[in-house]
Design a protein around this motif. Structure first.
Motif, PDB file in Angstrom:
ATOM      1  N   HIS A 163       0.836  -1.205   0.000  1.00  0.00           N
ATOM      2  CA  HIS A 163       0.000   0.000   0.000  1.00  0.00           C
ATOM      3  C   HIS A 163       0.870   1.254   0.000  1.00  0.00           C
ATOM      4  O   HIS A 163       0.647   2.180  -0.804  1.00  0.00           O
ATOM      5  CB  HIS A 163      -0.907  -0.014   1.233  1.00  0.00           C
ATOM      6  CG  HIS A 163      -1.778   1.193   1.350  1.00  0.00           C
ATOM      7  ND1 HIS A 163      -2.876   1.420   0.546  1.00  0.00           N
ATOM      8  CD2 HIS A 163      -1.699   2.276   2.194  1.00  0.00           C
ATOM      9  CE1 HIS A 163      -3.428   2.570   0.877  1.00  0.00           C
ATOM     10  NE2 HIS A 163      -2.737   3.106   1.873  1.00  0.00           N
ATOM     11  N   ASP A 164       1.872   1.290   0.883  1.00  0.00           N
ATOM     12  CA  ASP A 164       2.769   2.451   0.938  1.00  0.00           C
ATOM     13  C   ASP A 164       3.572   2.585  -0.353  1.00  0.00           C
ATOM     14  O   ASP A 164       3.777   3.695  -0.878  1.00  0.00           O
ATOM     15  CB  ASP A 164       3.708   2.340   2.138  1.00  0.00           C
ATOM     16  CG  ASP A 164       2.960   2.438   3.454  1.00  0.00           C
ATOM     17  OD1 ASP A 164       1.840   2.978   3.460  1.00  0.00           O
ATOM     18  OD2 ASP A 164       3.490   1.952   4.482  1.00  0.00           O
ATOM     19  N   PHE A 165       4.043   1.453  -0.861  1.00  0.00           N
ATOM     20  CA  PHE A 165       4.865   1.488  -2.064  1.00  0.00           C
ATOM     21  C   PHE A 165       4.050   1.942  -3.274  1.00  0.00           C
ATOM     22  O   PHE A 165       4.539   2.690  -4.136  1.00  0.00           O
ATOM     23  CB  PHE A 165       5.463   0.103  -2.307  1.00  0.00           C
ATOM     24  CG  PHE A 165       6.559   0.086  -3.336  1.00  0.00           C
ATOM     25  CD1 PHE A 165       7.680   0.884  -3.204  1.00  0.00           C
ATOM     26  CD2 PHE A 165       6.459  -0.741  -4.452  1.00  0.00           C
ATOM     27  CE1 PHE A 165       8.694   0.861  -4.150  1.00  0.00           C
ATOM     28  CE2 PHE A 165       7.466  -0.769  -5.402  1.00  0.00           C
ATOM     29  CZ  PHE A 165       8.582   0.034  -5.255  1.00  0.00           C
ATOM     30  N   ASN A 166       2.808   1.504  -3.340  1.00  0.00           N
ATOM     31  CA  ASN A 166       1.955   1.932  -4.450  1.00  0.00           C
ATOM     32  C   ASN A 166       1.694   3.432  -4.404  1.00  0.00           C
ATOM     33  O   ASN A 166       1.571   4.092  -5.448  1.00  0.00           O
ATOM     34  CB  ASN A 166       0.635   1.169  -4.423  1.00  0.00           C
ATOM     35  CG  ASN A 166       0.749  -0.212  -5.033  1.00  0.00           C
ATOM     36  OD1 ASN A 166       1.599  -0.442  -5.879  1.00  0.00           O
ATOM     37  ND2 ASN A 166      -0.109  -1.126  -4.611  1.00  0.00           N
ATOM     38  N   ASN A 167       1.560   3.971  -3.195  1.00  0.00           N
ATOM     39  CA  ASN A 167       1.400   5.427  -3.078  1.00  0.00           C
ATOM     40  C   ASN A 167       2.625   6.157  -3.625  1.00  0.00           C
ATOM     41  O   ASN A 167       2.503   7.185  -4.317  1.00  0.00           O
ATOM     42  CB  ASN A 167       1.181   5.815  -1.614  1.00  0.00           C
ATOM     43  CG  ASN A 167      -0.184   5.384  -1.112  1.00  0.00           C
ATOM     44  OD1 ASN A 167      -1.105   5.168  -1.907  1.00  0.00           O
ATOM     45  ND2 ASN A 167      -0.328   5.276   0.190  1.00  0.00           N
ATOM     46  N   ILE A 189       3.719 -10.430  -5.441  1.00  0.00           N
ATOM     47  CA  ILE A 189       4.041 -10.742  -4.044  1.00  0.00           C
ATOM     48  C   ILE A 189       2.768 -10.882  -3.218  1.00  0.00           C
ATOM     49  O   ILE A 189       2.629 -11.793  -2.397  1.00  0.00           O
ATOM     50  CB  ILE A 189       4.960  -9.656  -3.457  1.00  0.00           C
ATOM     51  CG1 ILE A 189       6.325  -9.695  -4.155  1.00  0.00           C
ATOM     52  CG2 ILE A 189       5.133  -9.852  -1.945  1.00  0.00           C
ATOM     53  CD1 ILE A 189       7.235  -8.547  -3.777  1.00  0.00           C
ATOM     54  N   LEU A 190       1.819  -9.991  -3.447  1.00  0.00           N
ATOM     55  CA  LEU A 190       0.541 -10.068  -2.732  1.00  0.00           C
ATOM     56  C   LEU A 190      -0.204 -11.349  -3.084  1.00  0.00           C
ATOM     57  O   LEU A 190      -0.781 -12.009  -2.216  1.00  0.00           O
ATOM     58  CB  LEU A 190      -0.314  -8.844  -3.061  1.00  0.00           C
ATOM     59  CG  LEU A 190       0.143  -7.522  -2.447  1.00  0.00           C
ATOM     60  CD1 LEU A 190      -0.693  -6.377  -3.011  1.00  0.00           C
ATOM     61  CD2 LEU A 190       0.033  -7.569  -0.937  1.00  0.00           C
ATOM     62  N   THR A 191      -0.174 -11.714  -4.356  1.00  0.00           N
ATOM     63  CA  THR A 191      -0.851 -12.946  -4.782  1.00  0.00           C
ATOM     64  C   THR A 191      -0.198 -14.165  -4.156  1.00  0.00           C
ATOM     65  O   THR A 191      -0.872 -15.098  -3.713  1.00  0.00           O
ATOM     66  CB  THR A 191      -0.821 -13.071  -6.307  1.00  0.00           C
ATOM     67  OG1 THR A 191      -1.459 -11.926  -6.884  1.00  0.00           O
ATOM     68  CG2 THR A 191      -1.527 -14.330  -6.773  1.00  0.00           C
ATOM     69  N   PHE A 192       1.129 -14.177  -4.084  1.00  0.00           N
ATOM     70  CA  PHE A 192       1.858 -15.308  -3.507  1.00  0.00           C
ATOM     71  C   PHE A 192       1.568 -15.469  -2.023  1.00  0.00           C
ATOM     72  O   PHE A 192       1.440 -16.588  -1.515  1.00  0.00           O
ATOM     73  CB  PHE A 192       3.357 -15.112  -3.725  1.00  0.00           C
ATOM     74  CG  PHE A 192       4.202 -16.160  -3.070  1.00  0.00           C
ATOM     75  CD1 PHE A 192       4.343 -17.418  -3.621  1.00  0.00           C
ATOM     76  CD2 PHE A 192       4.859 -15.883  -1.876  1.00  0.00           C
ATOM     77  CE1 PHE A 192       5.115 -18.387  -3.010  1.00  0.00           C
ATOM     78  CE2 PHE A 192       5.640 -16.844  -1.259  1.00  0.00           C
ATOM     79  CZ  PHE A 192       5.772 -18.097  -1.826  1.00  0.00           C
TER      80      PHE A 192
END
Length: 231
Positions: A137-141, A184-187
């Motif tokens: 979430h932070d990285f996407n921001n 990474i989220l999917t894994f």
């Protein structure tokens, strides 16, 4: 149950085999020490002998769990408790005690430990998923800001091939970073996935992008174009 010590050793005979705990009939085994000792599991032998020596020499309690070879070749877990009877000079003369088959209890304990290990692993994976979600979430921001300002610059600055190429590469790198975060989220996600046809070539390329840092350089030019596009 009485076990008499042989003349040449302090260790006892045993009537364990007559109890049929090892799958033998009464007339199949001799009631001698060697029959018992030869069937102790190699990993348990020294521990059992040490426990007996401590009991005979120091009068320490004799209680030990160990494995004995069954007639069918498998091993059963035995809990042995015993005490020796000494003569006037304090020498061991007889041994009395009991043998209990605790194989089922040991297997149940192993299953509990395995279940606990699986639970700990599941909890770690859940924690990893939560952590990855927060980081993503932070990285996407951050990526949104970088990519958004890069697009603004592309639209505002006068066209110049070299500069436009640099900014385009920034956008492409940001898009790849977003894809990696999603992978990474999917894994790490523990929910059930949906079964549907996939393009193998795309999946292989995405996996290669994810693990390329750990691959030898000779494997990096690998192409998956030979794969059937859909399975």
């Amino acid at each position: 149950m009485i076990r008499r010590p042989p003349r040449s050793t302090l260790f006892p005979y045993t009537t364990l085999f007559r109890s049929k705990q090892l799958g033998y009939e009464d007339d199949e085994m001799q009631n001698v020490y060697e029959e018992w000792a030869s069937r102790i599991h190699p990993e348990d032998y020294d521990r059992v002998m040490t426990s007996l020596k401590d009991h005979f020499g120091w009068n320490r309690p004799y209680e030990v769990e160990y494995r004995l070879r069954h007639k069918n070749g498998s091993y059963v877990w035995i809990l042995t408790r015993g005490a020796c009877v000494r003569d006037e000079q304090g020498r061991p003369r007889r041994m009395f005690g009991s043998h209990s088959d605790v194989t089922q209890r040991r297997h149940a304990e192993d299953q509990v430990r395995h279940a606990e290990a699986q639970l700990r692993h599941s909890q770690k994976m859940n924690a990893l998923g939560t952590l990855a979600g927060g980081i993503a979430h932070d990285f996407n921001n951050i990526l949104a800001a970088l990519m958004g300002y890069t697009e603004l610059i592309l639209n505002k600055v006068p066209y110049e091939k070299t500069v436009q190429g640099y900014l385009t590469e920034v956008l492409n790198a940001g898009a790849r970073a977003k894809e990696l975060v999603q992978q990474i989220l999917t894994f790490s996600r523990q929910s059930e996935g949906q079964k549907k046809p996939v393009h193998c070539q795309q999946v292989v390329q995405e996996v290669l992008m994810l693990i390329r840092a750990t691959l030898p350089q000779a494997l990096l030019p690998f192409k998956s174009s030979c794969l059937h596009p859909q399975v």
